[in-house]
Structures are given as structure tokens and as C-alpha cells.
Design a protein around this motif. Sequence first.
Motif, PDB file in Angstrom:
ATOM      1  N   GLN A 190       0.791  -1.226   0.000  1.00  0.00           N
ATOM      2  CA  GLN A 190       0.000   0.000   0.000  1.00  0.00           C
ATOM      3  C   GLN A 190       0.828   1.283   0.000  1.00  0.00           C
ATOM      4  OE1 GLN A 190      -2.735  -0.391   3.311  1.00  0.00           O
ATOM      5  NE2 GLN A 190      -3.565  -2.305   2.566  1.00  0.00           N
ATOM      6  N   VAL A 191       2.098   1.189   0.396  1.00  0.00           N
ATOM      7  CA  VAL A 191       2.948   2.384   0.462  1.00  0.00           C
ATOM      8  C   VAL A 191       4.096   2.298  -0.528  1.00  0.00           C
ATOM      9  CG1 VAL A 191       4.420   3.790   1.980  1.00  0.00           C
ATOM     10  CG2 VAL A 191       2.333   2.728   2.891  1.00  0.00           C
ATOM     11  N   GLY A 192       4.645   1.082  -0.714  1.00  0.00           N
ATOM     12  CA  GLY A 192       5.716   0.921  -1.686  1.00  0.00           C
ATOM     13  C   GLY A 192       7.098   0.854  -1.073  1.00  0.00           C
ATOM     14  N   MET A 193       7.188   0.989   0.235  1.00  0.00           N
ATOM     15  CA  MET A 193       8.456   0.828   0.943  1.00  0.00           C
ATOM     16  C   MET A 193       8.156   0.309   2.340  1.00  0.00           C
ATOM     17  SD  MET A 193       9.579   4.761   2.012  1.00  0.00           S
ATOM     18  CE  MET A 193      10.324   5.085   0.428  1.00  0.00           C
ATOM     19  N   SER A 194       9.198  -0.114   3.046  1.00  0.00           N
ATOM     20  CA  SER A 194       8.996  -0.664   4.389  1.00  0.00           C
ATOM     21  C   SER A 194       8.799   0.463   5.400  1.00  0.00           C
ATOM     22  CB  SER A 194      10.211  -1.499   4.794  1.00  0.00           C
ATOM     23  OG  SER A 194      11.323  -0.648   5.042  1.00  0.00           O
ATOM     24  N   PRO A 195       8.224   0.165   6.572  1.00  0.00           N
ATOM     25  CA  PRO A 195       8.094   1.188   7.617  1.00  0.00           C
ATOM     26  C   PRO A 195       9.448   1.794   7.990  1.00  0.00           C
ATOM     27  CG  PRO A 195       6.785  -0.736   8.182  1.00  0.00           C
ATOM     28  CD  PRO A 195       7.604  -1.114   6.986  1.00  0.00           C
ATOM     29  N   LYS A 196      10.489   0.949   8.055  1.00  0.00           N
ATOM     30  CA  LYS A 196      11.820   1.437   8.422  1.00  0.00           C
ATOM     31  C   LYS A 196      12.339   2.430   7.383  1.00  0.00           C
ATOM     32  CE  LYS A 196      16.474  -0.140   9.664  1.00  0.00           C
ATOM     33  NZ  LYS A 196      17.354  -1.314   9.866  1.00  0.00           N
ATOM     34  N   GLN A 197      12.134   2.120   6.094  1.00  0.00           N
ATOM     35  CA  GLN A 197      12.584   3.042   5.047  1.00  0.00           C
ATOM     36  C   GLN A 197      11.840   4.369   5.127  1.00  0.00           C
ATOM     37  OE1 GLN A 197      11.922   0.297   1.712  1.00  0.00           O
ATOM     38  NE2 GLN A 197      14.052   0.563   1.127  1.00  0.00           N
ATOM     39  N   LEU A 198      10.527   4.307   5.380  1.00  0.00           N
ATOM     40  CA  LEU A 198       9.754   5.543   5.485  1.00  0.00           C
ATOM     41  C   LEU A 198      10.232   6.369   6.673  1.00  0.00           C
ATOM     42  CD1 LEU A 198       7.475   7.311   4.375  1.00  0.00           C
ATOM     43  CD2 LEU A 198       5.883   6.060   5.846  1.00  0.00           C
ATOM     44  N   CYS A 199      10.511   5.717   7.787  1.00  0.00           N
ATOM     45  CA  CYS A 199      11.048   6.434   8.959  1.00  0.00           C
ATOM     46  C   CYS A 199      12.332   7.178   8.586  1.00  0.00           C
ATOM     47  CB  CYS A 199      11.337   5.455  10.102  1.00  0.00           C
ATOM     48  SG  CYS A 199       9.887   4.912  11.023  1.00  0.00           S
ATOM     49  N   LYS A 200      13.213   6.502   7.850  1.00  0.00           N
ATOM     50  CA  LYS A 200      14.489   7.119   7.472  1.00  0.00           C
ATOM     51  C   LYS A 200      14.274   8.319   6.557  1.00  0.00           C
ATOM     52  CE  LYS A 200      18.054   4.381   6.622  1.00  0.00           C
ATOM     53  NZ  LYS A 200      18.885   3.248   6.118  1.00  0.00           N
ATOM     54  N   VAL A 201      13.323   8.197   5.620  1.00  0.00           N
ATOM     55  CA  VAL A 201      13.041   9.301   4.701  1.00  0.00           C
ATOM     56  C   VAL A 201      12.455  10.500   5.449  1.00  0.00           C
ATOM     57  CG1 VAL A 201      11.569  10.046   2.788  1.00  0.00           C
ATOM     58  CG2 VAL A 201      12.768   7.867   2.645  1.00  0.00           C
ATOM     59  N   ILE A 202      11.498  10.256   6.344  1.00  0.00           N
ATOM     60  CA  ILE A 202      10.865  11.353   7.069  1.00  0.00           C
ATOM     61  C   ILE A 202      11.852  12.022   8.027  1.00  0.00           C
ATOM     62  CG2 ILE A 202       8.984  11.980   8.646  1.00  0.00           C
ATOM     63  CD1 ILE A 202       8.193  11.160   5.721  1.00  0.00           C
ATOM     64  N   ARG A 203      12.713  11.224   8.654  1.00  0.00           N
ATOM     65  CA  ARG A 203      13.724  11.807   9.547  1.00  0.00           C
ATOM     66  C   ARG A 203      14.700  12.668   8.741  1.00  0.00           C
ATOM     67  NH1 ARG A 203      16.526   7.787  13.615  1.00  0.00           N
ATOM     68  NH2 ARG A 203      16.975   6.734  11.643  1.00  0.00           N
ATOM     69  N   LEU A 204      15.050  12.203   7.538  1.00  0.00           N
ATOM     70  CA  LEU A 204      15.929  12.998   6.680  1.00  0.00           C
ATOM     71  C   LEU A 204      15.257  14.309   6.298  1.00  0.00           C
ATOM     72  CD1 LEU A 204      18.546  13.226   4.970  1.00  0.00           C
ATOM     73  CD2 LEU A 204      17.267  12.197   3.099  1.00  0.00           C
TER      74      LEU A 204
END
Length: 273
Positions: free
Chosen positions: A198-212
Motif C-alpha cells: 500500500q505504500v511501496g516501501m517498508s516502515p523502516k525506510q519511510l522512517c528514514k526518509v521522514i527523519r531525513l
Amino acid sequence: MDYQTFQPHSDLKSVVKCFWTLEVPAEESSQRQRILPDGCIELIFMLGDDVKRIISENEFIVQPRTMVIGQITEPFLIEPTGYVHSFAVRFYPYGFANFVPVPIKNLANKETPAAALFGETASKELEQKIIQATDTPGRIKIAEDFLLDKLKNKATIDHIVKSTIDIIFSTKGSAAVHTILKGDLSKRRQLERKFLQQVGMSPKQLCKVIRLQTALKMLLHPQGESLTEIAYESEYYDQAHFTKDFQEFTGTNPKDFLSDKTMMLSALFYKQG
């Protein structure tokens, strides 16, 4: 370089982050630009000249005139061939899954022609309406009508996915997934499967992107913080951890980011959301 964002209709606000337009005169657009991951999916209409995406030193593709850019986990290097004029819809991480039947993971790290997702006839009709519209409000109305019609026939996004994303955004990417799920390993596996669908990436990857994103915005709106202070305020373990993630997602280091001419467009996107 003229970049503007516009808020969506109230019925779309839960899934569409914004509409945006970008215009760059031909004489200013020859510089290659790196487009950075932001956790969102975009439906883009190319109204100006073609844009290349550089794949390697000797290879490129010409991006489709109407396309969906899925989740990206590394920078896209693009090169305009002339006048840049784009109109686009930026979806929240869970937003686009409401409009298409395909798993969102299939769209990752590439551009997909809109016709492959919405059908040749519907896509071409939408594209022609967008091209023929005389102004941005008209294009927004056309896109909203198209999306609202699609939304009627789609199931609501999975609650566990949305609630997890809400937590990730509210904590600026610093919340650990195992903490969100209270250490339940079976739930984590289920969540990771649903995120890919539904999102296209893992929760961990999304966390890293948002933190960046948090760190990038501090770099772009400096308040006198050092890189170490930015790292800690963005919830990185230390400056080395910050630099490692920064290079992974941008291809450069924090010190060089502001002076890197290939980052001008991404800096503009991040400044205005």
C-alpha cells in the motif's frame, strides 16, 4: 524557477498532500538535478519539453509525458531538454493505493506511464484535458474530478498502515517500528507486507526518509545549529549516523548540500513542502 503548491479539495485531503506546478525557462533548465526521496508518490503531467532521467554515465530514458513516480529510495538524476512546465499531484504515502489495483511496491524506483495504471483511454482523456486547460485552477479541478470518481470505487486504506504512518509523521521519523507495535513480531511482519503493498516501501525506510526531511528542512532554514545539533535534533544517534543516511538518500554529504547545484530543485521542493 517558479514552484507553487496548492491544497486539494476537502474530500481528497486525507490522501492528496498537494497539487504543484513547476516552470523553469529553457535557458535555466540545462543543469542536471537530483530528486530526493520524500516518502510520497506523484502523478506528473509534462506540459513542456521532454525530461531525461540519467540511468548511468552513457544511458538515459525520456520520461513519459504523463507518469506516476513511485516511492524512491535513492536520488533520481534528471536532465531537462528545454522548457520545464509540469503539473502534478503529490499523494501521501498511503494515498495512491486508494486509486489503483496494483501493489504499490511494483511502482518503486521508476516512472510508470499513467496508461499502465488507469487504462489507455482514461489516461489519454485525462492528459488531453490537462493539456487543454488554460490555467492551474482548471487543471486542479480536472484532476480532482478524476480522482474523486476513482475514490468512490476503492476500499479505505488499511487502518494499521495509516495509524503507523501518522505516528511516523508525528514523531518526524524517530519512532521505532517495534515500539509502535509494542514488540509484537507477528504484527511487524504483517505490517511490513501491507506497507509494501500500500505504500511501496517498508516502515523502516519511510522512517528514514521522514527523519531525513526533518534534517533537510533545518539545513534549508538555518537557526545557527551545527551539523551535530541538527543530527541530534533530528533524532540521529550521532553526526556519523546522520551523514551516512544523508549520503544514502541524497548522494552527497550535509556540508556540500547547500552549494551543490544539482540539488537546487530538491532544495526548492523541500523548502515549500
